[in-house]
Design an enzyme around this catalytic site. Structure first.
Site, PDB file in Angstrom:
ATOM      1  N   TYR A  57       5.598 -39.034 -19.689  1.00 34.42           N
ATOM      2  CA  TYR A  57       6.842 -39.150 -18.811  1.00 34.42           C
ATOM      3  C   TYR A  57       7.427 -40.009 -20.030  1.00 34.42           C
ATOM      4  CZ  TYR A  57       4.364 -36.236 -14.776  1.00 34.42           C
ATOM      5  OH  TYR A  57       4.666 -35.726 -14.424  1.00 34.42           O
ATOM      6  N   HIS A 117      -4.648 -35.583 -18.168  1.00 40.41           N
ATOM      7  CA  HIS A 117      -3.619 -35.320 -17.562  1.00 40.41           C
ATOM      8  C   HIS A 117      -3.753 -33.645 -18.110  1.00 40.41           C
ATOM      9  CE1 HIS A 117       1.463 -35.145 -17.253  1.00 40.41           C
ATOM     10  NE2 HIS A 117       0.646 -34.209 -16.712  1.00 40.41           N
TER      11      HIS A 117
END
Length: 268
Positions: A57, A117
């Site tokens: 992010y 992730h």
């Protein structure tokens, strides 16, 4: 706030705040950082204590700054972040370097939940990464560990070769793609499910059905979806750049869906 007990007895708030566009220009995923923590500040004021971040992010420092400048003590909030494996595996030194960067950006000496992730097509490498996470877990730097976007074929090697069972699998689950089979698999292995983007996939037809249900309880269509998810033991991390909508996503604990409601939602 309802808490869910993970398989290692750690408790996690069942509703958390997504953060992937917080602090960014135009609220865009690839936007430059604005330098403020407005959305995190609102979330804290609204009562959020669970914040879902990730290296990919590119704004972990926004989460860290917002929490650090708040009146909250470190033990009052729960931080998730994730190792960026979008391009696979880059070696043991890379893992430890990325973990240290996350700790620094988040301004903390421990992370409540650390996830891989994305899976990739090399189970041996996945297990190698997992063993590094286990090391940090055993040292107490990570209070719990898990994975994100993993299917059964990716989880099986960890379950067969790891010494610490994943606490969480964070997956896609929303209207039109509830992912029931994978959620059942997670449950069968005592792995909690977290739904990312839990309010995605809602077209106008679905919205009409959901709002019709919500009207009976004085709730919005979005609150109905979140309630449905937590009633099926799924942890949710909705995200909003609107302070009122943030608050609404937490206001889902004063009603209960009927069996008929749940079936109508499941069929969407």
């Amino acid at each position: 706030m309802k808490l869910v007990k993970l398989n290692n007895e750690l408790e996690i708030p069942v509703v958390g705040s997504g953060t992937n566009t917080y602090g960014k220009e135009d609220n865009a995923f690839k936007g430059e950082l604005r330098g403020d923590t407005q959305e995190i500040d609102w979330a804290i004021e609204n009562g959020y204590r669970h914040f879902d971040s990730a290296q990919v992010y590119a704004n972990e420092e926004v989460v860290g700054k917002g929490l650090n400048q708040s009146d909250l003590k470190r033990e009052d909030y729960f931080i998730t972040t994730k190792l960026n494996t979008n391009k696979g595996f880059a070696g043991h030194d890379w893992i430890t370097a990325e973990i240290e960067k996350s700790l620094e950006k988040l301004q903390t000496d421990y992370i409540d939940l650390f996830l891989i992730h994305f899976p990739w097509d090399n189970s041996d490498e996945i297990v190698e990464v997992w063993r590094v996470l286990e090391e940090y877990y055993n040292r107490g730097v990570f209070k719990s560990i898990g994975v994100s976007n993993f299917e059964e074929k990716h989880l099986d090697p960890i379950l067969q070769n790891g010494t610490v069972k994943p606490d969480v699998n964070q997956i896609e689950s929303h209207v039109g793609k509830w992912n029931d089979a994978l959620i059942d698999y997670n449950k069968s292995n005592d792995i909690a499910t977290v739904a990312w983007s839990p309010l995605a996939g809602i077209d106008e037809d679905a919205k009409q059905v959901l709002q019709e249900i919500g009207d009976r309880y004085g709730k919005t269509y979005a609150q109905v979806v979140l309630r449905y998810q937590i009633e099926r033991d799924v942890i949710v991390i909705p995200k909003s750049h609107n302070k009122e909508h943030q608050a609404q996503s937490l206001d889902i604990f004063d009603f209960e869906l009927t069996a008929d409601d749940r079936q109508r939602i499941a069929d969407l």
